[in-house]
Design a protein around this motif. Structure first.
Motif: not given
Length: 362
Positions: A150-169
């Motif tokens: 779970l912790e590693a998964g949320f780390e992956l998610l947080l590290d990919s925020l910049d890409d996610l924010c492009i499509d989902i503000p």
């Protein structure tokens, strides 16, 4: 090809043994992500000493007639299957099926990807889907997803925020809510937020989660962070309540009303049902509410029935009445007799057994 002991073993495709060749980055099948992750599949042979690798047998390759060690799928294949499973879950809401699917894939090394993919897929969906994902994470923990997954998964998610924010503000705000909800659901330790804050100071997502967790009654608030009950918006649930209550006043069918209230699956929001029910009854009766067939009597009978059948709690009825008392000045504008009618309803509710001996303000 060579194994890690320097011995020759049969190739997986049954061809003659060949020596391992250097990896060519110009090869069209070259996958930098998989190469860097160090993923590989080992097959056992009579000559190779696999036991020294402390690997677990995950399956059997019928073509090569050998046991397979390591993940049964490549990371790319795993991502596709997880995404498909999540989309099916949105339709079925069957978390057990997702758990079984993850277990059958036998790719424990990729489990953090489940967290990242599940939340990412839900970000461009509605509140219902995000609520389903929060519940799914609870079902997946602690097995098959352990704390570190779970912790590693949320780390992956947080590290990919910049890409996610492009499509989902609004991605940062929603992920902050997911983080806070995960802490409340005890699938993520609170220390994760402080550790992340130390390594990434000024992280707006973590600050959002901390802010949500710092509010008064944060547990109750975060349990409906995606809306009450099944994740529907509050406005939608209120409209459904109004329709249900008005239909009940026309039919006076207690069993039908109780069935509809059960289907809402919004037990922590029943105080709103009480508030709206009494308000509608007051407006229906107006100044004349003395007859046995009055709407106020019918509403008191409904909530007495719901409490006796453990559908609505006494606490929720009490809280609904307390909320009504706070808005009495506004109610008096439309129904001048509202204060007296509320007192009458409270007395009927107490006599009907749907209030404790003495109501308390909530």
């Amino acid at each position: 090809m060579f194994n890690r002991k320097g011995k020759w073993v049969d190739a997986m495709d049954g061809s003659d043994a060949i020596a391992a060749l250097p990896i060519d980055k110009d090869d069209p099948l070259y996958d930098e992500e998989e190469i860097e992750s160090g993923r590989y599949v080992l097959s056992s042979t009579a000559d190779a000493d696999i036991t020294s690798l402390n690997a677990t047998v995950n399956g059997y390759d019928p073509v090569a007639e050998k046991a397979v060690y390591g993940p049964m799928l490549t990371l790319a294949e795993f991502k596709i299957r997880i995404s498909d499973a999540i989309r099916e879950y949105f339709d079925s809401a069957d978390a057990d099926e997702v758990v079984r699917g993850i277990e059958e894939m036998k790719c424990q090394d990729y489990h953090p990807e489940v967290v990242k993919r599940a939340i990412s897929v839900s970000l461009d969906k509605g509140p219902r889907e995000r609520e389903l994902i929060s519940r799914l994470l609870t079902c997946l923990h602690p097995y098959p997803l352990a704390d570190q997954d779970l912790e590693a998964g949320f780390e992956l998610l947080l590290d990919s925020l910049d890409d996610l924010c492009i499509d989902i503000p609004d991605a940062k705000s929603m992920i902050g809510s997911f983080l806070a909800r995960a802490v409340v659901d005890e699938v993520l330790p609170p220390a994760f937020l402080s550790n992340r804050n130390n390594t990434h100071p000024g992280d707006g997502v973590v600050e959002k989660a901390v802010s949500l967790l710092s509010r008064e009654h944060c547990t109750a608030r975060l349990e409906k962070v995606w809306g009450p009950g099944d994740g529907r918006p509050v406005s939608e649930l209120k409209a459904e309540m109004d329709q249900l209550l008005k239909e009940y006043l026309l039919s006076r069918e207690l069993d039908e009303a109780a069935s509809c209230i059960r289907e809402m699956k919004a037990s922590h929001f029943h105080h709103e049902l009480v508030k709206r029910g009494v308000t509608i009854a007051m407006e229906e009766d107006g100044l004349d509410h003395t007859s046995n067939s009055s709407s106020l009597d019918a509403m008191a009978a409904l909530f007495s029935f719901l409490v006796r059948n453990a559908i609505v709690s006494e606490f929720q009825v009490s809280k609904g009445i307390s909320r009504l008392r706070k808005i009495l000045p506004d109610l008096k504008l439309d129904v001048p007799a509202a204060p007296a009618m509320l007192d009458e309803f409270e007395e009927m509710a107490r006599e009907g057994g749907c209030l404790p001996a003495k109501t308390t303000n909530c």
